[in-house]
Design an enzyme around this catalytic site. Structure first.
Site, PDB file in Angstrom:
ATOM      1  N   HIS A 251       0.837  -1.207   0.000  1.00  0.00           N
ATOM      2  CA  HIS A 251       0.000   0.000   0.000  1.00  0.00           C
ATOM      3  C   HIS A 251       0.876   1.263   0.000  1.00  0.00           C
ATOM      4  CE1 HIS A 251      -2.920  -2.741   2.382  1.00  0.00           C
ATOM      5  NE2 HIS A 251      -3.522  -2.547   1.241  1.00  0.00           N
TER       6      HIS A 251
ATOM      7  N   LYS B  39     -16.605  -6.845   8.918  1.00  0.00           N
ATOM      8  CA  LYS B  39     -15.469  -7.677   8.473  1.00  0.00           C
ATOM      9  C   LYS B  39     -14.621  -8.146   9.652  1.00  0.00           C
ATOM     10  CE  LYS B  39     -13.633  -6.952   3.779  1.00  0.00           C
ATOM     11  NZ  LYS B  39     -12.573  -6.205   3.071  1.00  0.00           N
TER      12      LYS B  39
ATOM     13  N   ARG C 187      -3.145  -6.530  -7.853  1.00  0.00           N
ATOM     14  CA  ARG C 187      -2.022  -7.452  -7.678  1.00  0.00           C
ATOM     15  C   ARG C 187      -2.094  -8.564  -8.720  1.00  0.00           C
ATOM     16  NH1 ARG C 187      -3.364  -8.050  -1.542  1.00  0.00           N
ATOM     17  NH2 ARG C 187      -5.298  -7.515  -2.571  1.00  0.00           N
TER      18      ARG C 187
ATOM     19  N   SER D   4      -2.753  -7.871   3.515  1.00  0.00           N
ATOM     20  CA  SER D   4      -2.908  -7.630   4.954  1.00  0.00           C
ATOM     21  C   SER D   4      -3.267  -8.930   5.664  1.00  0.00           C
ATOM     22  CB  SER D   4      -4.017  -6.602   5.196  1.00  0.00           C
ATOM     23  OG  SER D   4      -3.724  -5.396   4.542  1.00  0.00           O
TER      24      SER D   4
HETATM   25  P1  ADP Z   1      -9.925  -3.946   0.456  1.00  0.00           P
HETATM   26  O1  ADP Z   1     -10.339  -4.561   1.749  1.00  0.00           O
HETATM   27  O2  ADP Z   1     -10.809  -2.851  -0.018  1.00  0.00           O
HETATM   28  O3  ADP Z   1      -9.542  -4.903  -0.643  1.00  0.00           O
HETATM   29  P2  ADP Z   1      -7.169  -3.524   1.159  1.00  0.00           P
HETATM   30  O4  ADP Z   1      -6.827  -2.766   2.364  1.00  0.00           O
HETATM   31  O5  ADP Z   1      -6.910  -4.970   1.166  1.00  0.00           O
HETATM   32  O6  ADP Z   1      -8.638  -3.133   0.816  1.00  0.00           O
HETATM   33  O7  ADP Z   1      -6.442  -2.873  -0.085  1.00  0.00           O
HETATM   34  C1  ADP Z   1      -6.707  -1.582  -0.522  1.00  0.00           C
HETATM   35  C2  ADP Z   1      -6.252  -1.455  -1.964  1.00  0.00           C
HETATM   36  O8  ADP Z   1      -4.858  -1.719  -2.045  1.00  0.00           O
HETATM   37  C3  ADP Z   1      -6.916  -2.452  -2.891  1.00  0.00           C
HETATM   38  O9  ADP Z   1      -7.095  -1.839  -4.151  1.00  0.00           O
HETATM   39  C4  ADP Z   1      -5.913  -3.564  -2.982  1.00  0.00           C
HETATM   40  O10 ADP Z   1      -6.025  -4.270  -4.206  1.00  0.00           O
HETATM   41  C5  ADP Z   1      -4.615  -2.808  -2.914  1.00  0.00           C
HETATM   42  N1  ADP Z   1      -3.525  -3.616  -2.368  1.00  0.00           N
HETATM   43  C6  ADP Z   1      -3.553  -4.481  -1.341  1.00  0.00           C
HETATM   44  N2  ADP Z   1      -2.358  -5.049  -1.133  1.00  0.00           N
HETATM   45  C7  ADP Z   1      -1.531  -4.519  -2.079  1.00  0.00           C
HETATM   46  C8  ADP Z   1      -0.157  -4.724  -2.425  1.00  0.00           C
HETATM   47  N3  ADP Z   1       0.598  -5.615  -1.784  1.00  0.00           N
HETATM   48  N4  ADP Z   1       0.338  -4.018  -3.435  1.00  0.00           N
HETATM   49  C9  ADP Z   1      -0.435  -3.151  -4.099  1.00  0.00           C
HETATM   50  N5  ADP Z   1      -1.732  -2.926  -3.858  1.00  0.00           N
HETATM   51  C10 ADP Z   1      -2.275  -3.604  -2.865  1.00  0.00           C
END
Ligand code: ADP
Length: 163
Positions: free
Chosen positions: A17, A41, A90, A128
């Site tokens: 992120h 969630k 991803r 995450s």
């Molecule tokens: P959500 O619960 O909405 O999927 P996340 O917190 O998991 O949200 O992720 C927020 C955004 O960041 C999403 O668009 C997700 O695809 C992206 N994201 C998550 N992990 C990564 C990563 N390792 N690299 C790049 N983008 C990521």
């Protein structure tokens, strides 16, 4: 002045992120991390904890700010005057869900613009969910999460019961 919104759960924020955010902050005048309030969630960190960690990480970066929202993302985007919504993409596995969400958001607000950014290869397997799993099993991933997140995850999982 172009403003982008980067929405997500960020439970917790990872270096994947952070990479997207730093790159986006070089393209847009302002990027707001929009932390989703998602009690259903069952998040590990409260919204306040997630926001505090993100704030600590980007202290000193004036064009990255942090907020939180509940409800419809397109409404939050409209309310905050965002021009663009950014999502990370991803693996192929992200594609179908993101495509559906983007189309639904277009349906809700045809004026919304959504762009996707690819992570760097070293973060393309990072989520995450996996990070939480590793810490919950006693491991740590200092190369893959910011210092503040490593510290808070250790507090949640490793220090419990240690007095
Ligand atoms: P959500 O619960 O909405 O999927 P996340 O917190 O998991 O949200 O992720 C927020 C955004 O960041 C999403 O668009 C997700 O695809 C992206 N994201 C998550 N992990 C990564 C990563 N390792 N690299 C790049 N983008 C990521």
């Amino acid at each position: 002045m172009k403003k982008a919104l980067y929405p997500g759960s960020f439970d917790p924020i990872t270096n994947g992120h952070v990479d997207i955010l730093e790159r986006a902050s070089r393209i847009f005048d302002m990027v707001e991390v929009a932390v989703l309030e998602n009690p259903s969630k069952n998040p590990l960190f409260s919204v306040e904890e997630r926001v505090a960690m993100i704030r600590e990480i980007f202290r000193g970066k004036p064009n990255i700010k942090v907020g939180s929202f509940r409800g419809l993302l397109v409404e939050y985007a409209r309310k905050t005057g965002a021009d663009v919504i950014i999502r990370g993409l991803r693996a192929i596995s992200d594609f179908e869900y993101e495509f559906q969400m983007a189309l639904m958001n277009f349906k809700l607000d045809p004026s919304v613009e959504i762009i996707f950014m690819m992570p760097r290869v070293e973060y393309s397997f990072l989520s995450s969910k996996l990070v939480k799993e590793v810490y919950s099993l006693g491991g740590s991933l200092p190369d893959l999460v910011p210092e503040a997140v490593d510290r808070e995850l250790k507090k949640k999982f490793h220090d419990s019961g240690a007095g």
